[in-house]
Design a protein around this motif. Structure first.
Motif, PDB file in Angstrom:
ATOM      1  N   THR A 125      36.980  -8.515 -69.394  1.00  0.00           N
ATOM      2  CA  THR A 125      36.723  -7.417 -68.462  1.00  0.00           C
ATOM      3  C   THR A 125      37.587  -6.197 -68.796  1.00  0.00           C
ATOM      4  O   THR A 125      37.247  -5.071 -68.415  1.00  0.00           O
ATOM      5  N   ALA A 126      38.686  -6.401 -69.519  1.00  0.00           N
ATOM      6  CA  ALA A 126      39.538  -5.275 -69.916  1.00  0.00           C
ATOM      7  C   ALA A 126      38.792  -4.338 -70.863  1.00  0.00           C
ATOM      8  O   ALA A 126      39.074  -3.143 -70.904  1.00  0.00           O
ATOM      9  N   GLN A 127      37.850  -4.873 -71.625  1.00  0.00           N
ATOM     10  CA  GLN A 127      37.043  -4.049 -72.525  1.00  0.00           C
ATOM     11  C   GLN A 127      35.721  -3.611 -71.885  1.00  0.00           C
ATOM     12  O   GLN A 127      34.995  -2.813 -72.462  1.00  0.00           O
ATOM     13  N   GLY A 128      35.422  -4.140 -70.684  1.00  0.00           N
ATOM     14  CA  GLY A 128      34.215  -3.714 -69.990  1.00  0.00           C
ATOM     15  C   GLY A 128      33.217  -4.805 -69.706  1.00  0.00           C
ATOM     16  O   GLY A 128      32.168  -4.550 -69.092  1.00  0.00           O
ATOM     17  N   LEU A 129      33.484  -6.043 -70.133  1.00  0.00           N
ATOM     18  CA  LEU A 129      32.622  -7.179 -69.816  1.00  0.00           C
ATOM     19  C   LEU A 129      32.546  -7.346 -68.298  1.00  0.00           C
ATOM     20  O   LEU A 129      33.547  -7.186 -67.609  1.00  0.00           O
ATOM     21  N   LEU A 130      31.363  -7.660 -67.770  1.00  0.00           N
ATOM     22  CA  LEU A 130      31.184  -7.723 -66.320  1.00  0.00           C
ATOM     23  C   LEU A 130      32.033  -8.810 -65.674  1.00  0.00           C
ATOM     24  O   LEU A 130      32.616  -8.615 -64.606  1.00  0.00           O
ATOM     25  N   ALA A 145      39.022 -18.649 -67.331  1.00  0.00           N
ATOM     26  CA  ALA A 145      38.077 -18.106 -68.319  1.00  0.00           C
ATOM     27  C   ALA A 145      38.654 -16.858 -68.972  1.00  0.00           C
ATOM     28  O   ALA A 145      39.271 -16.018 -68.306  1.00  0.00           O
ATOM     29  N   SER A 146      38.433 -16.726 -70.269  1.00  0.00           N
ATOM     30  CA  SER A 146      38.985 -15.582 -71.008  1.00  0.00           C
ATOM     31  C   SER A 146      37.908 -14.834 -71.774  1.00  0.00           C
ATOM     32  O   SER A 146      38.119 -14.383 -72.895  1.00  0.00           O
ATOM     33  N   GLY A 147      36.726 -14.701 -71.171  1.00  0.00           N
ATOM     34  CA  GLY A 147      35.675 -13.887 -71.763  1.00  0.00           C
ATOM     35  C   GLY A 147      35.007 -14.545 -72.953  1.00  0.00           C
ATOM     36  O   GLY A 147      34.785 -15.759 -72.986  1.00  0.00           O
TER      37      GLY A 147
END
Length: 348
Positions: free
Chosen positions: A124-129, A108-110
């Motif tokens: 998640t690198a930008q802050g997605l849980l 998965a890639s957000g």
């Protein structure tokens, strides 16, 4: 001297204010590959297709495990062929005309935002849980809620605010915690909706919650929780529909009423106010139907309309503006024109 220092301080505060207010969080941006746009076919995605919508321009968009497809009325195009190998799951067109696509699975890639020219990727690198994005919702303020594995993320365009779901309910995380791996299915958010009072409705693989002012309440009917609700939808009359393991329910005038005990996987409202459902009969091998609830305009009640039986597992339903009903299924994409069901599977 003191006056000069004050001037400098005020100037620095002004610069900081401007830069802060103008700051927008950016994800990884990838332009659309021109070769992808030329690779058109007359058939849709093969295999599992999770969700389907029609955009403001009339294009049909499909989130499938083999990519995001666009249908222009004649041809299908895999828009993400050279972008990622991730499985696409959720889909939304926002009020500005951008399209959002969520991914799931081991790779998965957000979530991706598509503006018609390029894809912007948030992870998640930008802050997605969590990078597994199972649902996407835009509220009336133009801000976004991403249902993920383990909770949900609020995104205002400049930062993420994360909420974790566990055995203790829902709590906001202020530590910057992220989940690198998939969490328990019962803590996956299947659908999110905000009602007219600003209360969030959150359907998970376990319970369904209302969340407001940092308080989570388990939703029940006659003291029985709604377990594994798969969908939440607000219709044009303001009623909220909830479907899943417990069948189909409507919330109106502060009360629930049941329309079906059969498992409901997907829902859509057409231009006439009819409600279309993907349903499954119980059994070792469930049989899937497309069912219609027709609206009685006089009393705003519903009665059973047509039922199309023996379909592949239905994951998503949408009503296009030309009156057709589109299905995202285990076996690709189908279209019902009111008389016949057409498959866009290459092998059919």
């Amino acid at each position: 001297m003191i006056k000069s220092i004050k001037v400098i301080v005020l100037f620095l505060l002004f610069v900081c204010h401007v830069s802060c207010t103008q700051h927008q969080l950016e994800g990884k941006i990838t332009k659309v590959n021109p070769s992808d746009l030329k690779a058109t076919t007359t058939y849709g995605p093969e295999g599992i297709t999770r969700n389907i919508i029609q955009d403001k321009k009339g294009m049909i968009w499909m989130a499938s495990f083999r990519g995001v497809y666009k249908y222009d009325g004649t041809f299908f195009t895999n828009m993400t062929k050279s972008l990622t190998s991730s499985r696409f799951y959720s889909i939304l067109e926002d009020t500005k005309g951008n399209l959002w696509f969520g991914t799931v699975g081991a790779d998965a890639s957000g979530v991706y935002r598509y503006n018609g020219k390029s894809f912007e990727n948030f992870t998640t690198a930008q802050g997605l849980l969590n990078n597994e994005v199972s649902s996407i919702y835009e509220d009336t303020n133009g801000t976004f809620w991403f249902g993920v594995s383990g909770g949900f993320s609020f995104f205002d365009g400049s930062s993420f605010q994360n909420f974790i779901i566990d055995e203790n309910g829902i709590h906001e995380d202020k530590t910057g915690k992220i989940f690198a791996k998939r969490q328990s299915f019962k803590h996956t958010v299947n659908s999110i909706l905000k009602d007219d009072k600003g209360v969030l409705w959150i359907a998970t693989g376990d319970k369904t919650y209302q969340y407001h002012q940092e308080k989570a309440t388990v939703m029940t009917h006659e003291q029985t929780p709604f377990y594994n609700a798969r969908l939440l939808m607000k219709d044009t009359n303001g009623s909220i529909w909830l479907g899943g393991n417990h069948g189909l329910w409507r919330y109106k005038n502060h009360a629930f009423s049941n329309f079906s005990k059969t498992f409901v996987s997907s829902i859509a409202e057409d231009a006439s106010g009819a409600i279309w459902l993907g349903t499954a009969k119980n059994g070792v091998t469930p049989k899937w139907d497309l069912s219609e609830l027709r609206s009685n305009d006089v009393r705003n009640e519903y009665f059973k309309g047509v039922t199309i039986p023996n379909l592949p597992m239905i994951f998503g339903v949408t009503a296009s503006r030309d009156g057709n009903i589109w299905l995202a299924t285990f076996d690709g994409v189908f279209r019902y024109d009111g008389k016949t069901m057409k498959s866009f599977n290459k092998t059919k």
